[in-house]
Scaffold this motif. Sequence first.
Motif, short mmCIF file in Angstrom:
data_model
loop_
_atom_site.label_atom_id
_atom_site.label_comp_id
_atom_site.label_asym_id
_atom_site.label_seq_id
_atom_site.Cartn_x
_atom_site.Cartn_y
_atom_site.Cartn_z
N GLU A 24 0.84 -1.21 0.00
CA GLU A 24 0.00 0.00 0.00
C GLU A 24 0.87 1.25 0.00
N TRP A 27 2.55 1.77 -3.49
CA TRP A 27 1.61 2.20 -4.53
C TRP A 27 1.16 3.64 -4.30
N ASN A 28 1.05 4.06 -3.06
CA ASN A 28 0.63 5.44 -2.79
C ASN A 28 1.70 6.47 -3.14
N ARG A 30 2.92 6.52 -6.08
CA ARG A 30 2.63 6.69 -7.51
C ARG A 30 3.92 6.80 -8.31
N VAL A 35 7.65 1.10 -7.45
CA VAL A 35 6.70 0.01 -7.28
C VAL A 35 7.19 -1.25 -8.00
N ASN A 47 -4.42 -7.42 -14.70
CA ASN A 47 -5.07 -6.28 -14.07
C ASN A 47 -6.29 -5.96 -14.90
N LEU A 62 1.85 1.17 -15.12
CA LEU A 62 1.59 2.07 -13.99
C LEU A 62 1.72 3.54 -14.38
N TRP A 66 -1.49 6.00 -13.72
CA TRP A 66 -1.49 7.18 -12.85
C TRP A 66 -1.57 8.49 -13.62
N TYR A 92 -9.49 2.13 -3.90
CA TYR A 92 -8.74 3.36 -4.14
C TYR A 92 -9.66 4.40 -4.75
#
Length: 155
Positions: A24, A27-28, A30, A35, A47, A62, A66, A92
């Motif tokens: 977590e 990933w936060n 970004r 990651v 995904n 990713l 984002w 999220y």
Amino acid sequence: MTESRPPFPPFDEESAPQKVQAAEDAWNTRDPHRVSLAYTPDSVWRNRDTFVTGRDEIVEFLTAKWEREQDYVLRKSLWGFRGHRMAVRFQYEWHDSDGQWWRSYGNELWQFADNGLMSRREASINDVRISEADRRWFGPRPDDERGPGHDIPLQ
């Protein structure tokens, strides 16, 4: 030099939640490059309807995610674990380029290599429109909301 990312499998009652919180937190950020380092160089993902293999594709995926999912904020919760595998649920929040806010609900299945890097990730995700007033999270999880007993709400 061999890569590793503690805690290592097989997971237990202490190490499994630590692994989920570390994911977590990463990933936060970004930061696609940061990651990607939690995954094996040949990690395989599903995904939604997208299939990704390897760190280069993870970074590409990713980066696009984002750019599309702006002001992304994530919460993960351990669902269960055994050996080298975990089940995690997550939510999220993000907004699109038109300013519409969304909450995305999902489940992930994770498999880890002995060195603690994730070798497989399968994510099923659904998006629900929300108003900005319905947002729950405005940044990474504060220290007082970490650890057992701080699950994410169902809705």
